[in-house]
Design an enzyme around this catalytic site. Structure first.
Site, PDB file in Angstrom:
ATOM      1  N   GLN A 168     112.344   1.760  -1.920  1.00 55.73           N
ATOM      2  CA  GLN A 168     112.329   1.869  -0.472  1.00 55.73           C
ATOM      3  C   GLN A 168     113.752   2.043   0.044  1.00 55.73           C
ATOM      4  O   GLN A 168     114.687   1.420  -0.462  1.00 55.73           O
ATOM      5  CB  GLN A 168     111.675   0.642   0.164  1.00 55.73           C
ATOM      6  CG  GLN A 168     112.351  -0.671  -0.184  1.00 55.73           C
ATOM      7  CD  GLN A 168     111.700  -1.900   0.430  1.00 55.73           C
ATOM      8  OE1 GLN A 168     111.845  -2.986  -0.075  1.00 55.73           O
ATOM      9  NE2 GLN A 168     110.983  -1.743   1.529  1.00 55.73           N
ATOM     10  N   SER A 169     113.929   2.909   1.034  1.00 54.60           N
ATOM     11  CA  SER A 169     115.220   3.146   1.671  1.00 54.60           C
ATOM     12  C   SER A 169     116.258   3.578   0.637  1.00 54.60           C
ATOM     13  O   SER A 169     116.077   4.597  -0.029  1.00 54.60           O
ATOM     14  CB  SER A 169     115.645   1.899   2.443  1.00 54.60           C
ATOM     15  OG  SER A 169     116.723   2.184   3.301  1.00 54.60           O
ATOM     16  N   SER A 170     117.324   2.819   0.446  1.00 56.77           N
ATOM     17  CA  SER A 170     118.304   3.175  -0.576  1.00 56.77           C
ATOM     18  C   SER A 170     117.649   3.249  -1.952  1.00 56.77           C
ATOM     19  O   SER A 170     118.024   4.082  -2.792  1.00 56.77           O
ATOM     20  CB  SER A 170     119.445   2.155  -0.595  1.00 56.77           C
ATOM     21  OG  SER A 170     120.376   2.449  -1.600  1.00 56.77           O
TER      22      SER A 170
END
Length: 467
Positions: A168-170
């Site tokens: 998720q995200s990074s």
């Protein structure tokens, strides 16, 4: 150089506002629960991970950036289990992702292993910006992550032919990097709120690329795909992993435009059209697009979530489960790429049979004989196909019906949910669209007994084995 705290807050500010894992400060990250344990390991011996616990592992191999490794081993871990690499977002950690998402409970259900790495320094973002991270075996975080996978294969019996990645995200950004750098390692991946491979590139370690993060970096599919082919693993010509992508339209941290750029990149890399093969809405405010190859197998799947911010996957929703299903971890065979064989009705001791190979034919059971019309293949798109005389048809819930008594027929494969099936660990085969079980009608065992969909009852006439 390291990104400032204000920039970290900028990347994950919305997530912090809603109290999600990726936006929490390090001080807010919970410590390992009582069910978790820590073990020190030498390179020669694997720690004895307690079942259904999170175990810290050290000395797992080449680790140039000093990453931490935790491993989750479920109680019912399969022999030669699949491996899922699960990557946290900025200001997160492996133990936090373990406690805040559904992947461990899904591992409990399906018997695969989950690696939960943590960045160093703790709470930092993954290195998806440096020269080292952009190239296979180039150094930095990807090398340490690969060491964790190899260690898990060697010390815990993990299957090298069934390795997957999500984040998720990074962590989603790193998911795309790992898929690009190691296409021969991963079978599939699922990226939540990420950006394309190489989008965040700056040439320096853990740097912020505002142009990419704000969704302002736009390229053609060929340009994006060329970066994967020519930079990540130059000269590689083998198979590529399938990719699932998720993004909310109101993401204020990683701009939604990046979803379209990811689709461009992976459809080009996987050699499929940028025009969706199908578009549907599996849940309110969700738009799912699928991009299939010439054989009808989904290579890229994208979810656009209207009105959703930087908060994916939402715990307790079906998001993580959908990712597991796409990757094939919800009952995939050890090879990770599907299995072929007879689909046997356990109670009757007979095989699902395509009686006359015509579209619309209701399926029946007959004495197993190994013929082509009793040979079923579970595909990576969750279809069950049978091929007779060069024609391939899919097991299909007749007329998209979802009521008990619906005929199980064969029909031209079209990728629709009434042709998708879950092979569950309890032996049932359930329709993705209806949730009903594949059922031998009337508990009968005679040749020619029709097969239908029925409310799941736990009865032996709903038990099947494939292979």
């Amino acid at each position: 150089m390291l990104r400032s705290r204000s920039l970290k807050s900028r990347l994950l500010g919305l997530a912090a506002a809603v109290g999600l894992a990726v936006g929490l400060s390090l001080q807010a990250i919970p410590q390992a629960t009582a069910a978790q344990s820590t073990a020190q390991a030498s390179p020669q011996a694997a720690p004895q991970a307690a079942a259904a616990s999170l175990t810290q592992i050290t000395n797992f191999g080449n680790n140039p950036t000093g990453l931490q490794m935790h491993l989750y081993v479920p109680n019912n871990v399969k022999a030669n289990p699949a491996i899922l690499l699960a990557l946290h977002g900025c200001q997160g950690s492996g133990p936090y992702l373990y406690s805040s998402q559904d992947f461990a409970s899904l591992a409990d259900q399906y018997g695969f292993l989950v690696i939960y790495p943590s960045t160093n320094p703790g709470g930092s973002c993954w290195d998806v910006s440096s020269d080292q991270s952009m190239t296979r075996n180039g150094g930095s975080d990807p090398v340490g992550l690969m060491s964790m996978i190899t260690y898990t294969e060697q010390r815990y019996g993990g299957n090298p032919n069934a390795v997957y990645v999500t984040g998720q995200s990074s962590g989603a950004m790193m998911t795309n990097v790992m898929l690009a750098n190691y296409p021969d390692v991963f079978k599939a991946g699922a990226a939540f709120m990420g950006v394309p491979y190489h989008c965040f590139y700056t040439g320096t370690v853990r740097a912020w690329n505002g142009t990419c993060g704000q969704g302002k970096l736009t390229m053609t599919p060929q340009q994006w795909g060329g970066l994967v082919r020519n930079t990540a693993y130059p000269g590689y010509t083998g198979p590529r992993p399938r990719v699932q992508l998720w993004h909310g339209t109101t993401d204020g941290s990683v701009n939604y435009n990046n979803l379209g750029e990811e689709i461009k990149q992976w459809t080009d890399v996987l050699g499929v059209s940028q025009t969706p093969s199908s578009t549907d809405s599996p849940a309110a405010n969700w738009t799912r697009t699928r991009y299939n190859n010439s054989a009808g197998k989904t290579q890229v799947e994208a979810y656009s979530l209207a009105g959703t911010g930087h908060e994916l996957p939402v715990k307790g929703s079906v998001m993580a489960a959908n990712a597991i299903r796409f990757m094939g971890l919800d009952a995939a065979p050890p090879s990770g790429g599907g299995t072929t064989g007879a689909l046997r009705a356990v109670d009757a001791g007979k095989c699902l049979t395509d009686a006359n190979t015509q579209q619309g034919t209701q399926q029946q059971i007959y004495a197993c004989n190994g013929a082509a019309n009793q040979t079923w293949t579970r595909t990576s798109s969750d279809q069950l196909t049978v091929t007779v005389g060069g024609s391939t048809l899919c097991l299909d819930a007749n007329e998209h019906a979802t009521t008990p008594g619906t005929k199980a027929i064969v029909w031209t494969c079209n990728g629709q949910p009434n042709q998708q099936w879950k092979l569950n660990s309890n032996g049932t085969v359930t329709g993705v669209q209806s949730g009903l079980c594949l059922d031998v009608a009337g508990l009968a065992t005679a040749d020619g007994t029709p097969v239908q969909l029925w409310t799941c009852s736990g009865g032996k006439n709903q038990q099947w084995t494939l292979g």
